[in-house]
Scaffold this motif. Structure first.
Motif, PDB file in Angstrom:
ATOM      1  N   PRO A 115       0.834  -1.206   0.000  1.00  0.00           N
ATOM      2  CA  PRO A 115       0.000   0.000   0.000  1.00  0.00           C
ATOM      3  C   PRO A 115       0.865   1.251   0.000  1.00  0.00           C
ATOM      4  CG  PRO A 115      -0.723  -1.532   1.695  1.00  0.00           C
ATOM      5  CD  PRO A 115       0.536  -2.096   1.114  1.00  0.00           C
ATOM      6  N   TYR A 116       0.447   2.280  -0.759  1.00  0.00           N
ATOM      7  CA  TYR A 116       1.278   3.472  -0.913  1.00  0.00           C
ATOM      8  C   TYR A 116       1.601   4.134   0.424  1.00  0.00           C
ATOM      9  CZ  TYR A 116       3.618   7.306  -3.066  1.00  0.00           C
ATOM     10  OH  TYR A 116       4.608   8.171  -3.440  1.00  0.00           O
ATOM     11  N   ILE A 117       0.628   4.121   1.341  1.00  0.00           N
ATOM     12  CA  ILE A 117       0.791   4.823   2.623  1.00  0.00           C
ATOM     13  C   ILE A 117       2.031   4.337   3.386  1.00  0.00           C
ATOM     14  CG2 ILE A 117      -0.729   3.247   3.934  1.00  0.00           C
ATOM     15  CD1 ILE A 117      -0.555   7.081   4.389  1.00  0.00           C
ATOM     16  N   GLN A 118       2.491   3.138   3.050  1.00  0.00           N
ATOM     17  CA  GLN A 118       3.705   2.633   3.698  1.00  0.00           C
ATOM     18  C   GLN A 118       4.908   3.545   3.447  1.00  0.00           C
ATOM     19  OE1 GLN A 118       4.487   0.238   5.944  1.00  0.00           O
ATOM     20  NE2 GLN A 118       2.276   0.013   6.152  1.00  0.00           N
ATOM     21  N   HIS A 119       4.949   4.136   2.260  1.00  0.00           N
ATOM     22  CA  HIS A 119       6.092   5.011   1.942  1.00  0.00           C
ATOM     23  C   HIS A 119       6.131   6.267   2.822  1.00  0.00           C
ATOM     24  CE1 HIS A 119       9.011   7.430  -0.105  1.00  0.00           C
ATOM     25  NE2 HIS A 119       8.090   8.274  -0.525  1.00  0.00           N
ATOM     26  N   PRO A 120       5.040   7.048   2.879  1.00  0.00           N
ATOM     27  CA  PRO A 120       5.064   8.187   3.816  1.00  0.00           C
ATOM     28  C   PRO A 120       5.253   7.759   5.281  1.00  0.00           C
ATOM     29  CG  PRO A 120       2.980   8.132   2.570  1.00  0.00           C
ATOM     30  CD  PRO A 120       3.867   7.096   1.989  1.00  0.00           C
ATOM     31  N   LEU A 135       2.755  13.694   4.828  1.00  0.00           N
ATOM     32  CA  LEU A 135       1.932  14.312   3.782  1.00  0.00           C
ATOM     33  C   LEU A 135       2.705  14.589   2.490  1.00  0.00           C
ATOM     34  CD1 LEU A 135       0.281  16.884   6.196  1.00  0.00           C
ATOM     35  CD2 LEU A 135      -0.954  15.037   5.036  1.00  0.00           C
ATOM     36  N   HIS A 136       4.010  14.243   2.450  1.00  0.00           N
ATOM     37  CA  HIS A 136       4.865  14.797   1.399  1.00  0.00           C
ATOM     38  C   HIS A 136       4.467  14.443  -0.030  1.00  0.00           C
ATOM     39  CE1 HIS A 136       7.162  10.951   1.426  1.00  0.00           C
ATOM     40  NE2 HIS A 136       7.472  11.294   0.201  1.00  0.00           N
ATOM     41  N   ASP A 137       3.805  13.307  -0.238  1.00  0.00           N
ATOM     42  CA  ASP A 137       3.432  12.946  -1.607  1.00  0.00           C
ATOM     43  C   ASP A 137       1.965  13.248  -1.929  1.00  0.00           C
ATOM     44  OD1 ASP A 137       5.822  12.163  -2.774  1.00  0.00           O
ATOM     45  OD2 ASP A 137       5.713  10.134  -1.933  1.00  0.00           O
ATOM     46  N   VAL A 138       1.260  13.857  -0.985  1.00  0.00           N
ATOM     47  CA  VAL A 138      -0.165  14.117  -1.194  1.00  0.00           C
ATOM     48  C   VAL A 138      -0.435  15.059  -2.378  1.00  0.00           C
ATOM     49  CG1 VAL A 138      -2.210  15.233  -0.176  1.00  0.00           C
ATOM     50  CG2 VAL A 138      -1.005  13.448   1.083  1.00  0.00           C
ATOM     51  N   ALA A 165      14.963  11.544   4.095  1.00  0.00           N
ATOM     52  CA  ALA A 165      14.193  10.413   4.607  1.00  0.00           C
ATOM     53  C   ALA A 165      13.439   9.740   3.465  1.00  0.00           C
ATOM     54  CB  ALA A 165      13.230  10.889   5.685  1.00  0.00           C
ATOM     55  N   ASP A 166      12.836  10.550   2.602  1.00  0.00           N
ATOM     56  CA  ASP A 166      12.116  10.062   1.432  1.00  0.00           C
ATOM     57  C   ASP A 166      13.072   9.243   0.558  1.00  0.00           C
ATOM     58  OD1 ASP A 166      10.047  10.203  -0.758  1.00  0.00           O
ATOM     59  OD2 ASP A 166      11.567  11.484  -1.696  1.00  0.00           O
ATOM     60  N   ARG A 167      14.250   9.795   0.319  1.00  0.00           N
ATOM     61  CA  ARG A 167      15.228   9.127  -0.535  1.00  0.00           C
ATOM     62  C   ARG A 167      15.707   7.815   0.086  1.00  0.00           C
ATOM     63  NH1 ARG A 167      18.321   9.829  -5.275  1.00  0.00           N
ATOM     64  NH2 ARG A 167      16.471  11.039  -5.772  1.00  0.00           N
TER      65      ARG A 167
HETATM   66 MN    MN Z   1       8.104  10.247  -1.598  1.00  0.00          MN
END
Ligand code: MN
Length: 499
Positions: free
Chosen positions: A43-48, A70-73, A136-138
């Protein structure tokens, strides 16, 4: 990964943190991403969630963690930045927006390295926390690189190793730096990675772990006798740095000795020296390997005592002795300073110039809002960052022109500059530059020298002085010629101007 894990981590960092806000950001992101999936199938939410967890681990503040969730919202869902702003306020929205922009900015005409550096510098001038979120995202994207096509994998790993990891180092966030490096190492040099991993993780570590345990037991007992409260941990060098050492020093794996160290964390600086004395009384020290980074810290602000002794079985054994605060700073860098400010209201170690400036501001700032405002004003205000086509960064005063830039690069380029290209377009020499501009100076080889009219618009002292010097010199030369060349030897030469 669950939101509860993040909240627990945040509470561990700061029991008073407002975790309800984090919960709210999570619900918003979860609803927004709906049933989107990542390329890995989860699920995408795992990434944030993972991004936010990494931020919590480096002790980022609550708004940063919310922005991490919220960064990819705005980018990947139907909910835009205005909704984020209305729901969570402008601080969080700015951080999210900064992240979105960092991903979106595209410039033509420069290579990727320069482009990324430029984005980073721009983001730093806005809010350093954006960079933390980006890291963190990277890091999480690197951890899930398996789900990405092979060619893209290599590109991302390369970019991370060349750009992200060094900047993490610059900001002193070692924890993120080494994690990124090891993942990149694995994808960029899979064969070497496997070899080092095998020798190290499988053959060496279990043997070393036993040894470390032995040393730890002896030292713990002794410290107890002496009444020093200490935490002792074994620490292994990470794979990429071992491999780098092998490469750079042309050594074989078995010839790398400092693959492990024992880290002793104590309450006070006085305890550090006391522990040092105790260790030296237990085992014979190798004085060539003793370093007092507390008395004289490293340029990046690192402080600790390092000593290598001949431990049990005569084995070379390194100890790193430091206080809790030194430890936090060594692991979390700039991020630790935020949390320390919150908890203790002070910082105390040496840092590189601009970080030191940031820290000084932090000491006086009323709160994190005030802090960020001051950083922008004092460090980056009145200064702009402009880039050469190669990606070198020059900082100039606000309102600086291409001529100021030309003189900053080299006197000859200043003296002979005829035109400027700013972001690929020919511009006037008196045009004001802006932060982020890519500037290229076109020199006219046969040009005799600068134009005195330039004095009307240049902003830097350096440009002014160079132009005046040249004009004076030219006048003297002319005068000299009219007097039969005798005055020539009194003409001043160009001095090196120290800023
Ligand atoms: Mn991201």
């Amino acid at each position: 990964m669950t939101i509860e894990q993040i909240i627990n981590q945040v509470k561990e960092n700061d029991p008073k943190a407002d975790t309800a806000k984090i919960m709210a950001a999570y619900s918003f992101a979860k609803t927004a991403h709906g049933d989107q999936l990542r390329k890995t199938g989860e699920p995408y939410i795992q990434h944030p969630l993972h991004t936010a967890f990494i931020l919590a681990q480096i002790k980022a503040d609550v708004p940063t963690i919310m922005a991490g969730l919220l960064h990819d919202v705005p980018e990947d869902t139907e909910h835009n930045i205005n909704e984020v702003r209305q729901t969570f306020g402008s601080e969080v929205a700015e951080l999210v927006d900064g992240m979105t922009k960092l991903g979106k900015l595209k410039y033509r005409g420069i290579d990727r390295y320069a482009e990324s550096m430029r984005k980073m510098f721009l983001a730093m001038t806005t809010d350093l926390r954006v960079i933390l979120i980006k890291f963190a995202d990277r890091l999480h994207n690197l951890r899930t690189l398996e789900g990405v096509k092979p060619d893209k994998r290599v590109r991302i790993a390369k970019e991370s190793l060349e750009i992200y990891a060094p900047i993490a180092g610059l900001l002193g966030i070692w924890r993120l730096k080494w994690q990124m490096e090891d993942i990149c190492f694995k994808y960029l040099h899979p064969e070497e990675y496997k070899k080092v991993e095998y020798r190290y993780e499988i053959e060496k570590k279990s043997e070393l772990n036993q040894y470390i345990q032995k040393v730890k037991t002896i030292l713990t007992e002794k410290l107890k006798e002496e009444g020093v409260a200490a935490e002792i941990d074994g620490r292994f060098k990470h794979l990429y740095s071992i491999w780098q050492k092998m490469e750079n020093k042309h050594r074989k794996f078995d010839e790398i000795y400092d693959v492990f160290a024992l880290r002793v964390v104590v309450p006070t600086v006085a305890d550090c020296y006391k522990v040092l004395g105790i260790i030296h009384s237990l085992w014979r020290p190798n004085y060539n390997r003793f370093k007092d980074y507390i008395a004289v810290s490293k340029p990046n602000g690192y402080s600790s005592l390092h000593t290598t002794v001949f431990g049990p079985e005569g084995k070379a054994t390194e100890f790193q002795i430091r206080t809790r605060q030194m430890h936090e700073e060594a692991s979390y860098g700039i991020a630790a300073h935020w949390s320390y400010k919150q908890k203790n209201g002070s910082t105390g170690t040496q840092q590189p110039d601009w970080v030191q400036n940031i820290l000084n501001i932090q000491k006086d700032a009323k709160d994190s809002q005030d802090f960020l405002r001051q950083v922008k004003l004092d460090i980056f205000h009145d200064r702009i960052f402009v880039f050469t086509p190669k990606g070198d960064v020059y900082d100039l005063p606000e309102h600086a022109t291409p001529v100021d830039f030309a003189y900053a690069v080299h006197t000859d380029i200043g003296d002979k500059c005829s035109k400027a290209m700013v972001n690929g377009k020919i511009t006037q020499l008196d045009q004001e530059l802006r932060s982020g501009d890519l500037v290229e100076i076109i020199v006219e080889k046969n040009r005799k020298g600068p134009n005195t009219d330039w004095l009307k618009f240049v902003k830097t002292k350096r440009a002014q002085e160079k132009i005046k010097l040249y004009t004076r010199r030219a006048r003297l030369t002319a005068l000299g010629k009219s007097m039969g060349g005798k005055i020539g030897k009194y003409i001043p030469t160009f001095r090196k101007n120290k800023k």
